[in-house]
Design an enzyme around this catalytic site. Structure first.
Site, short mmCIF file in Angstrom:
data_model
loop_
_atom_site.label_atom_id
_atom_site.label_comp_id
_atom_site.label_asym_id
_atom_site.label_seq_id
_atom_site.Cartn_x
_atom_site.Cartn_y
_atom_site.Cartn_z
N ASP A 1 -44.06 9.92 5.96
CA ASP A 1 -42.92 10.84 5.98
C ASP A 1 -41.81 10.28 6.88
O ASP A 1 -41.31 9.19 6.62
CB ASP A 1 -43.43 12.22 6.44
CG ASP A 1 -42.42 13.32 6.30
OD1 ASP A 1 -42.28 13.86 5.18
OD2 ASP A 1 -41.77 13.66 7.31
N ARG A 2 -41.39 10.99 7.92
CA ARG A 2 -40.33 10.48 8.80
C ARG A 2 -40.73 9.14 9.41
O ARG A 2 -39.91 8.23 9.54
CB ARG A 2 -40.02 11.48 9.93
CG ARG A 2 -39.74 12.89 9.49
CD ARG A 2 -38.62 12.98 8.48
NE ARG A 2 -37.35 12.55 9.03
CZ ARG A 2 -36.25 12.38 8.31
NH1 ARG A 2 -36.28 12.56 7.00
NH2 ARG A 2 -35.11 12.02 8.88
N HIS B 1 -34.75 21.70 3.17
CA HIS B 1 -34.66 21.39 4.60
C HIS B 1 -33.81 20.15 4.86
O HIS B 1 -33.18 20.03 5.91
CB HIS B 1 -36.05 21.20 5.19
CG HIS B 1 -36.84 20.09 4.58
ND1 HIS B 1 -37.17 20.04 3.23
CD2 HIS B 1 -37.37 18.96 5.13
CE1 HIS B 1 -37.86 18.94 2.98
NE2 HIS B 1 -37.99 18.27 4.11
N TYR C 1 -33.27 14.34 11.21
CA TYR C 1 -32.92 14.58 9.81
C TYR C 1 -31.43 14.39 9.56
O TYR C 1 -31.04 13.85 8.51
CB TYR C 1 -33.34 16.00 9.41
CG TYR C 1 -34.76 16.07 8.91
CD1 TYR C 1 -35.04 15.96 7.55
CD2 TYR C 1 -35.82 16.23 9.79
CE1 TYR C 1 -36.33 16.02 7.08
CE2 TYR C 1 -37.12 16.30 9.33
CZ TYR C 1 -37.38 16.19 7.97
OH TYR C 1 -38.67 16.25 7.51
N HIS D 1 -49.35 16.31 0.56
CA HIS D 1 -48.44 15.45 1.33
C HIS D 1 -49.10 14.90 2.59
O HIS D 1 -48.87 13.75 2.96
CB HIS D 1 -47.20 16.26 1.69
CG HIS D 1 -46.22 15.54 2.55
ND1 HIS D 1 -45.53 14.42 2.13
CD2 HIS D 1 -45.78 15.79 3.82
CE1 HIS D 1 -44.71 14.01 3.09
NE2 HIS D 1 -44.86 14.81 4.12
#
Length: 292
Positions: free
Chosen positions: A107-108, A152, A212, A272
């Site tokens: 992910d990030r 988001h 983000y 996920h």
């Protein structure tokens, strides 16, 4: 008492002026750094890390802005650029005595790993990215009503103040939403780990939003510059993803292949949070990557 990865030593290591990362370190052998995603901390790697530690030095940091790592202010939009966060990771490994290392991110953390591979090709020996697209490609495939699944991304891309205030008004509901809807097997994130994630996120709203927000601005600029220059990931690369392409209408393997000539791309059948839902699969794939 907050959960930890069993058998790992915890250290705070300075990686930049005034910035230290919290890192769990364990095992012996060739080094691999594991980077967590949102809305998590290094604890997401607890199963994979203990397995890999049998024959690798495993380093699991909290990213800048997350967990117990430092959370600097972001006055000019560069503090959470993936280029900055990737430099943190390289400095962390170097401080622990590793000039070259394998890198896996979810992910990030996968976006940080991707940037590290482009910016530090002589440092990253192997690269794994779990359940993301490169930032430039991600924005290109998000369109129409199907893009609502990434609400988001758009919320936290807004200028400072509004998203931070909205999320801080109900942080457990906001962050808990993703832990719920992105997980196929709720038992993969037990109560104590969920509490640790929510506690960490509650204390990090401004820095998470800044992370983000960077992906809607400066990270796109950096990716576009590399794409225009023809830069690619020269090391062996493994990408593990859910079949988002079927839902959003893109060919994930083709998008990644443009960046990674030595690509092994696998579609996985789990949620996920795959390092927690299918740790044996993820560990096996990482070992396969490290053998290339």
């Amino acid at each position: 008492m907050a959960p930890t990865i069993p058998g790992f030593d915890y250290q705070r290591i300075q990686v930049a002026d005034g910035i230290a990362l919290n890192a769990a370190v364990g095992g012996w052998g060739s080094p691999i750094v594991l980077l967590h995603g949102f809305p998590q901390t290094h604890l997401m790697w607890r199963h994979v890390a203990t397995d890999l530690a049998a024959d690798h030095t495993v380093i699991c940091p909290d990213l800048r802005g997350y967990g117990a790592s430092d959370k600097p202010a972001d006055p000019d939009g560069t503090a959470y650029a993936k280029r900055t966060m990737a430099a943190d990771v390289v400095a962390l490994a170097r401080a622990l005595g590793h000039e070259r290392f394998a890198l896996a991110g979810h992910d990030r953390g996968a976006l940080v790993a991707f940037r590290a591979g482009l910016d530090h090709p002589d440092t990253i020996t192997h690269l794994a990215c779990l359940d993301v697209l490169p930032t430039l490609d991600m924005w290109r495939v998000m369109r129409g009503t199907s893009a609502a699944i990434g609400f988001h991304l758009y919320l936290m891309a807004q200028p400072p103040q509004l998203p931070e205030q909205m999320i801080a008004a109900a942080p457990d509901a906001f962050f808990g939403h993703f832990l719920d809807v992105w997980t196929r097997n709720p038992e993969a994130i037990p109560a104590d780990i969920r509490v640790a994630y929510l506690d960490a996120c509650r204390d990090a709203v401004p820095s998470i939003v800044a992370d983000y927000r960077a992906s809607a601005h400066i990270d796109v600029d950096h990716d576009r510059a590399d794409r225009d220059a023809g830069h690619q990931l020269d090391m062996p690369v493994t990408v593990l993803q859910q079949d988002w392409g079927a839902f959003l209408g893109f060919d994930a393997r083709a998008l990644w292949s443009a960046w990674a000539p030595e690509l092994a791309h696998t579609t996985v059948d789990c949620g996920h949070f795959m390092a927690e839902e299918a740790p044996e699969l993820i560990t096996a794939e990482l070992r396969r990557l490290l053998a290339r």
